[in-house]
Design a protein around this motif. Structure first.
Motif: not given
Length: 493
Positions: A190-205, A229-235
């Motif tokens: 449902l949310t995959a194409t709302i924004n560009w978050d999947l780029l950071a998610v893929a890199l984190t994975a 790409a997104k702040l959260y991975p630094v955590f």
């Protein structure tokens, strides 16, 4: 002087079959013939678990695109309410025009004419958006260009989705089928194409996969790119710091930290030096942003009728995040057995999600891969996903209610219920992960004697610094659930 604990990594065992270990997975498998039998010839087909999971992830992503068809055809372009009532909103086509990509403006360098001066996204995400703009043909009707831009972004994000699912499937060597949790997650589709978050998610994975393979420098470089790409991975570096402190793996943590800092600088430094005002926009926007949809702070403000300024929200969120990190640190250093990396990573990112000033629906993507690794249990995962789907529907129906003259949609009280569901669902998953840490015999990943399949150099490592009851661990975990006893290894004085 604390006692030292040593565990033995368990790598040479058969692949875990979820339909034999998980009641929900077994019941769901009835749709395709039932649980796998003892005499099934596994590994004889070209459709390996990883390939199946990749195909399922691509299929679910495509279903998510189909769900956006009403918006793609007309709702994005004919008033705002219809895209909410059809629950198919996406930032992508709107920002194609709103952030100057349709005019050929260069992100961070060219000033925008709207309500924001520069692109408010981190540099690597801005590059992703710009590449999609380069691939979008010039000329023609603007509606067609926006549709094309969304399609190009979706194709690029589909690759990210497949990478994410494959990496989760490969992180725990003996549990590849846990990747189906990611591939079949309703909130992912449902949310995959709302924004560009999947780029950071893929890199984190990919980063987590690299750490599980004992490659700390590669992990750090990928975390640095993901943070660009997104702040959260630094955590995730914070979670790793605690575990490396307990295990004494300072060289590996240092390599990861240096790799992350170097990769982040390589991406950010050129823009930082050549377009400092544009580069700062993401950070100033994040700091000055008002409390927004989905957040605890919006719920409190609307229920009490008292406004919460951005400055106050920043302080409150920072305080709660510090308290949460303090609790996670205490858990990491005092747990009877060193937590798994995925468990601690999930908890710290979930804490950030819970206290942040905004919770956009696509932020659930940050947690899905980590949740699948931290608590690969279908019942708990689906309970959490149900809460997230309800929030997904709630936010769009609430926006429909507030933007339509006829007030059709979800009123404020109903929206508050959806926000509470999201908060409670996330807290529930955090609670079962914490329970698994405190009672490792209940951790499904460890019930066969494994230590930390995603831990890399931490897997089977001795503890060199522990606190509290971890300083005097029991010699084995009492078997409170069905399954083999978890052997903890010898305790050395």
């Amino acid at each position: 002087m604390p006692s030292l604990q040593k565990t033995s990594p368990q790598r040479d065992r058969a692949v875990v079959r979820p339909t034999q270990r998980d009641d929900v997975a077994a019941a769901g498998s009835e749709l395709i013939g039932g649980p796998v039998g003892r005499r099934a010839l596994l590994g004889t087909s070209s459709l390996t678990p990883v390939r199946v999971i990749a195909l399922v992830a691509i299929g679910m992503f495509a279903l998510g695109m189909v769900q956006k068809i009403p918006c793609y055809n007309w709702a994005w372009f004919r008033g705002s309410t219809s895209q909410y009532t059809h629950a198919c909103y996406s930032d992508i086509p709107h920002l194609f025009v709103g952030r100057g990509f349709a005019e050929g403006l260069v992100p961070y360098f060219d000033r925008l004419s709207g309500d924001i001066e520069f692109l408010e996204y981190p540099v690597l995400t801005g590059l992703f958006m710009e590449v999609a703009a380069w691939l979008t043909p010039d000329g023609g009707d603007m509606m067609q260009r926006e549709q094309t831009y969304w399609m190009i972004n979706s194709a690029m994000l589909m690759v990210c989705a497949a990478v994410m699912a494959v990496c989760v499937a490969r992180t725990h060597r003996r549990r590849p089928w846990d990747g189906l949790l990611v591939a079949l997650a309703p909130a992912f589709a449902l949310t995959a194409t709302i924004n560009w978050d999947l780029l950071a998610v893929a890199l984190t994975a990919v980063a987590v996969l690299m750490w599980s393979r004992g490659r700390p420098l590669a992990f750090g470089i990928l975390i640095g790119l993901a943070t660009a790409a997104k702040l959260y991975p630094v955590f995730l570096l914070g979670a790793l710091l605690l575990l490396c402190c307990r295990a004494g793996k300072w060289r590996e943590f240092s390599a990861s930290l240096l790799g992350a800092a170097g990769a982040w600088l390589v991406v950010n430094l050129p823009v930082m030096l050549l377009a400092p005002e544009g580069w700062k926009q993401f950070y100033t926007f994040s700091s000055e942003r008002n409390i927004d949809f989905g957040s605890l702070w919006l719920l409190v403000s609307q229920r009490t009728g008292e406004p919460i300024t951005p400055e106050t929200a920043n302080v409150l969120a920072a305080v709660l995040m510090l308290l949460a990190c303090g609790g996670i640190a205490a858990l990491a250093l005092t747990a009877p057995r060193r937590p798994r990396f995925a468990q601690l990573a999930f908890l710290v990112v979930a804490a950030f999600v819970l206290v942040n000033k905004v919770y956009s629906p696509q932020y659930v993507l940050w947690l899905i891969p980590l949740a699948a690794l931290a608590r690969p249990r279908w019942r708990d995962f689906l309970i959490w996903q149900a809460c997230e789907v309800m929030y997904f529907l709630g936010i769009w129906m609430y926006l429909a209610f507030t933007t339509s003259g006829s007030k059709q949609g979800l009123p404020t009280d109903g929206y508050h219920f959806a926000v509470v569901l999201h908060l409670l669902g996330t807290l529930y998953l955090c609670a079962v992960v914490v329970r698994d840490i405190l009672a490792p015999e209940r951790d499904v990943v460890r019930q066969d004697g494994s230590d930390d399949p995603s831990g890399g150099v931490l897997d089977g490592a001795e503890d060199v610094f522990v606190m509290g009851r971890a300083a005097h661990p029991a010699r084995h975990a009492a078997s409170a659930v069905e399954g083999p006893r978890v052997e903890w290894g010898a305790v050395r004085d």
